[in-house]
Design an enzyme around this catalytic site. Structure first.
Site, PDB file in Angstrom:
ATOM      1  N   TRP A 141       0.794  -1.028   0.057  1.00 37.27           N
ATOM      2  CA  TRP A 141      -0.090  -0.016  -0.042  1.00 37.27           C
ATOM      3  C   TRP A 141       0.940   1.446   0.126  1.00 37.27           C
ATOM      4  O   TRP A 141       0.356   2.354  -0.183  1.00 37.27           O
ATOM      5  CB  TRP A 141      -0.891   0.092   1.098  1.00 37.27           C
ATOM      6  N   ASP A 142       2.182   1.041   0.277  1.00 32.61           N
ATOM      7  CA  ASP A 142       3.131   2.155   0.303  1.00 32.61           C
ATOM      8  C   ASP A 142       3.021   3.222  -0.926  1.00 32.61           C
ATOM      9  O   ASP A 142       3.159   4.452  -1.114  1.00 32.61           O
ATOM     10  CB  ASP A 142       4.575   1.944   0.250  1.00 32.61           C
ATOM     11  N   GLU A 162       0.890  -1.823  13.117  1.00 33.23           N
ATOM     12  CA  GLU A 162       1.084  -3.220  13.185  1.00 33.23           C
ATOM     13  C   GLU A 162       1.459  -3.741  14.463  1.00 33.23           C
ATOM     14  O   GLU A 162       1.610  -4.942  14.779  1.00 33.23           O
ATOM     15  CB  GLU A 162       2.042  -3.758  12.128  1.00 33.23           C
ATOM     16  N   LYS A 167       3.486   1.682  16.238  1.00 36.85           N
ATOM     17  CA  LYS A 167       4.333   1.877  15.258  1.00 36.85           C
ATOM     18  C   LYS A 167       4.401   2.976  14.196  1.00 36.85           C
ATOM     19  O   LYS A 167       5.255   3.449  13.772  1.00 36.85           O
ATOM     20  CB  LYS A 167       4.357   0.549  14.314  1.00 36.85           C
ATOM     21  N   GLN A 168       3.184   3.248  13.517  1.00 38.58           N
ATOM     22  CA  GLN A 168       3.111   4.286  12.667  1.00 38.58           C
ATOM     23  C   GLN A 168       1.968   4.824  12.601  1.00 38.58           C
ATOM     24  O   GLN A 168       0.838   4.299  13.318  1.00 38.58           O
ATOM     25  CB  GLN A 168       3.544   3.712  11.508  1.00 38.58           C
TER      26      GLN A 168
END
Ligand code: BGC
Length: 767
Positions: free
Chosen positions: A357-358, A487, A599-600
């Site tokens: 998906w990046d 994640e 994480k993000q």
């Protein structure tokens, strides 16, 4: 930070050869042209630690899945971009002794990635065990104009002796992926042929039958004049080479030119490969090294004209942003809609070189703004072409309709092997829908919707329709058992971001349907029929939109990352003993999953994508709540935070986050650059400057700029292509200058004020 590279505005420079840094440098100094690429391995033999890596875009191997416990629905394989024929090799021997930088004494070493011209060069003096010293100057590039061609100029000068130089240029297909699941070699030999000074090697993959034909030739010259030489063929399994001997006098430079064409069965029938390779090679040789080099410089000048960012007053920042732009431009050139952008580009094997998906979430904006819109469009078409596979993927998992795009793919099939990602990280579907919106919103290419966009959107909307479930007691729709972008939590219920992007997709799909009904009635009718769309179905989407459940904390007035988030210990990262960081290297997975550490960007990813729908206070409350819990252990994280911090006026935070992304690989910030560079996150760095500090947005067909100078730079400027115009935006200490470098006038808003920048004109606004 482990800074060992010299600061320079246009070059990445390494001086002093250090064995322990070599694999990091092999990643950083990688070169590519969108069609092929390679790590910065040495031409001559090297016995030290190294990841020899040469990759052909789109040529992959379905490496059989290796998991401890098989679960139904797992993909059969993990697709791996294939380490392919090593075509740069030139083995050198001096009076019978091999040149190997791992064993000889290396003096005056320098390795330079010239980003302006797209070349990799090296020079060094090596003292062999015998005491003989030679000077080597090597220059190579993969051509941006002739994608199948690579060219090398390798010059050797004996410094303290006269003797025999043995040169063995070769092609070696006997290579292996470092991350092969079963230590298996993926290539077998098909053919090899020798001409006078040229040789051909065709290898094919054990599965899928990809054929790669490499054809090489070489020339040797002394003092600028070609020399004739005796040479013998060397043949081994999957290997062809020539062993040539030349007498070299002290201080006399011997130059070897090696030209290679690599062609694959992606572009030619099996029977055409040899001819195609030979003819590409012949025309390159006829042009000659100088001409190819000139073409390369021009091709890169064109790339920089459209995509450069100039930062005045901070060489480290300037070098870093150019490095990111350079890597992006050499990873994806956009001509081929079968190709995409692997998280490590051509710089390493981790993540298999496949599509994540990046691409949609991070890379698309870069290509939208710095290249012709056809290039970004090809990234979307790639997914359109995978729609049938995405539908199959949903069926495999038990859905009766709709499409679930894979988390990782090469050919449209899912090939990620971790269950929580394969089955649960379904938010990726939302990013693919969002990319359609982003593209159309930016380019104004509304035709795309009827041609391709609606089909993708409708199938994704259908997937969401079936993935949610109605809870009568709540009279709401919920989504259970997902993994959000963070994640560091698995199998959570009602991840706010996933629920939000799902209902947004349905909403946008309904808008697109309305648009087509009104503006393209016959195409609309065709599509309704093709998709078997019913009113009942669209009404259901509307109902889900109206009744979607979003976890929310009324006390803090923030969206909740998931239902159970507030049950966690919310101690901020700053209060953690730094010895725990990074968590993924110090904590058990179990401990990570139970923690509140993020994480993000997750909720913030949603507020970033759907920024127009939320006011600043909402964004601020959520940012203030989540950012302190975020460890940014994905390279994709800091950029979103930097951009949001800009919008919220948190300028120091914005700059801090920007610094974490911009020199991530150059300074090996995450201690993992030897695996390859974080190519997709480089697009995030670009976004931090253009969308963050530049405040770029496109609303209602107009380009909005809201720039500020982060204060550490004298000025910065960036280029954006927008609907036919090319604008250069320079943000100085006191004003913003928008220069139109094209003939096409552009309507823009700077700090909310309307301006028209005429063809070749400019507008200056104080800030
Ligand atoms: C991130 C994902 C990303 C993947 C590839 C992971 O670490 O969490 O969001 O898609 O890396 O870059």
């Amino acid at each position: 930070m482990k800074q060992y590279l010299k600061l320079d505005k246009w070059n990445i420079i390494e001086e002093d050869f250090q064995l322990h840094q070599h694999e990091i440098s092999e990643s950083i100094f990688s070169i590519g042209n969108g069609y092929m690429g390679q790590r910065a391995n040495f031409e001559e033999s090297y016995s030290g630690p190294s990841l020899q890596g040469s990759y052909m875009a789109g040529v992959y191997y379905p490496d059989k899945t290796r998991v401890g416990w098989w679960k139904n629905g797992y993909p059969e394989y993990f697709a791996k971009v294939l380490n392919s024929t090593n075509w740069i090799g030139i083995h050198i021997e001096i009076d019978g002794q091999p040149l190997d930088l791992a064993t000889c004494t290396v003096k005056e070493f320098s390795r330079v990635l010239n980003m302006k011209e797209g070349t990799l060069s090296r020079s060094f003096t090596a003292e062999l065990e015998s005491g003989k010293e030679i000077r080597v100057e090597a220059l190579r590039f993969v051509s941006m104009t002739r994608h199948e061609i690579g060219a090398i100029r390798y010059a050797v000068t004996p410094l303290n002796f006269s003797g025999t130089l043995t040169v063995t240029p070769y092609l070696d297909g006997d290579v292996q992926n470092k991350d092969s699941n079963y230590e298996e070699k993926f290539w077998v030999e098909v053919a090899k042929e020798f001409g006078e000074n040229d040789a051909l090697l065709t290898v094919k993959t054990k599965k899928l039958d990809f054929h790669l034909t490499s054809v090489m030739t070489f020339e040797i010259s002394k003092n600028g004049e070609p020399v004739t030489f005796e040479s013998e063929h060397i043949e081994k399994d999957k290997y062809v080479g020539f062993r040539a001997q030349v007498e070299a006098a002290q201080n006399e430079q011997i130059v070897i030119y090696k030209y290679v064409a690599n062609v694959t069965s992606r572009d030619y029938g099996f029977g055409q490969l040899a001819d195609a390779g030979r003819s590409a090679l012949q025309s390159a040789v006829e042009a000659g090294f100088q001409e190819l080099h000139k073409e390369q410089i021009q091709a890169w000048a064109d790339k920089w004209r459209d995509s450069d960012i100039v930062i005045e007053g901070d060489v480290a920042a300037q070098q870093a942003i150019r490095f990111n732009i350079f890597q992006l431009n050499q990873t994806y050139s956009g001509e081929d809609d079968r190709l995409n952008i692997g998280p490590k580009g051509f710089t390493g094997e981790k993540y298999g070189g496949s599509t994540y998906w990046d691409t949609e979430a991070y890379c698309l904006p870069f290509y939208l703004s710095t290249a012709d819109s056809a290039i970004a469009r090809n990234l979307l078409i790639y997914r359109y072409k995978h729609l049938e596979k995405a539908k199959e993927n949903a069926r495999k998992l038990g859905f009766t309709k709709g499409a679930l795009y894979p988390m990782v793919t090469m050919n449209g099939e899912e090939c990620h092997n971790e269950w929580e990602i394969t089955f649960e990280e379904i938010h990726r579907n939302g990013a693919i829908a969002y990319a359609v919106y982003n593209y159309v919103n930016y380019t104004g290419d509304l035709d795309y919707l009827g041609q391709y966009g609606l089909e993708v959107l409708a199938e994704i909307a259908r997937f969401w329709e079936e993935r949610v479930n109605y809870v009568p007691a709540k009279d709401q729709y919920v989504m259970l058992g997902v993994t959000g972008p963070n994640e560091y939590e698995n199998n959570v219920n009602n991840n706010w971001y996933t629920n939000r992007i799902a209902s947004w997709t349905m909403e946008y799909t309904l808008d697109v349907l309305d648009y087509l009904r009104e503006n393209e009635p016959s195409r609309y009718a065709e599509l309704v029929e093709k998709l078997h769309l019913t009113e009942e179905e669209t009404a259901k989407w509307q109902e889900i939109i109206d009744k979607m459940y979003y976890p929310f904390d009324p006390e803090r007035q923030v969206f909740l990352q998931q239902d159970g988030f507030l049950d966690k210990d919310l101690t901020p990262v700053k209060d953690l003993d730094p010895k725990h960081l990074p968590l993924n290297q110090n904590w058990s997975w179990d401990r990570i999953l139970r923690s509140a550490y993020i994480k993000q960007a997750d909720v913030l990813q949603g507020l970033f994508f759907l920024g127009d729908r939320y006011d600043l206070d909402t964004k601020k409350r959520n940012f203030d709540f989540y950012e302190p819990l975020t460890v940014h252990e994905s390279s994709l994280s800091p950029c979103v935070h930097s951009i949001m911090a800009c919008e919220l006026g948190y300028r120091e935070k914005a700059y801090e986050m920007y610094l974490r992304t911009s020199r991530l690989d150059l300074d090996n910030y995450n201690n993992d650059t030897e695996d390859g560079c974080h190519t997709t996150s480089m697009a995030g760095t670009w976004m931090s400057v253009v969308h963050g500090f530049g405040g770029l947005k496109v609303k209602d067909g107009a380009l909005h700029l809201n720039p500020f100078n982060p204060g550490h730079w004298k000025s910065f400027s960036f280029k954006v292509m927008f609907r036919g115009s090319r604008l250069k935006v320079t943000v100085g200490e006191h004003d913003v200058l928008v220069t139109n470098e094209s003939e096409v006038p552009a309507d823009i808003l700077v700090y909310g004020q309307d301006y028209t920048v005429g063809g070749m004109g400019n507008v200056k606004v104080a800030h």
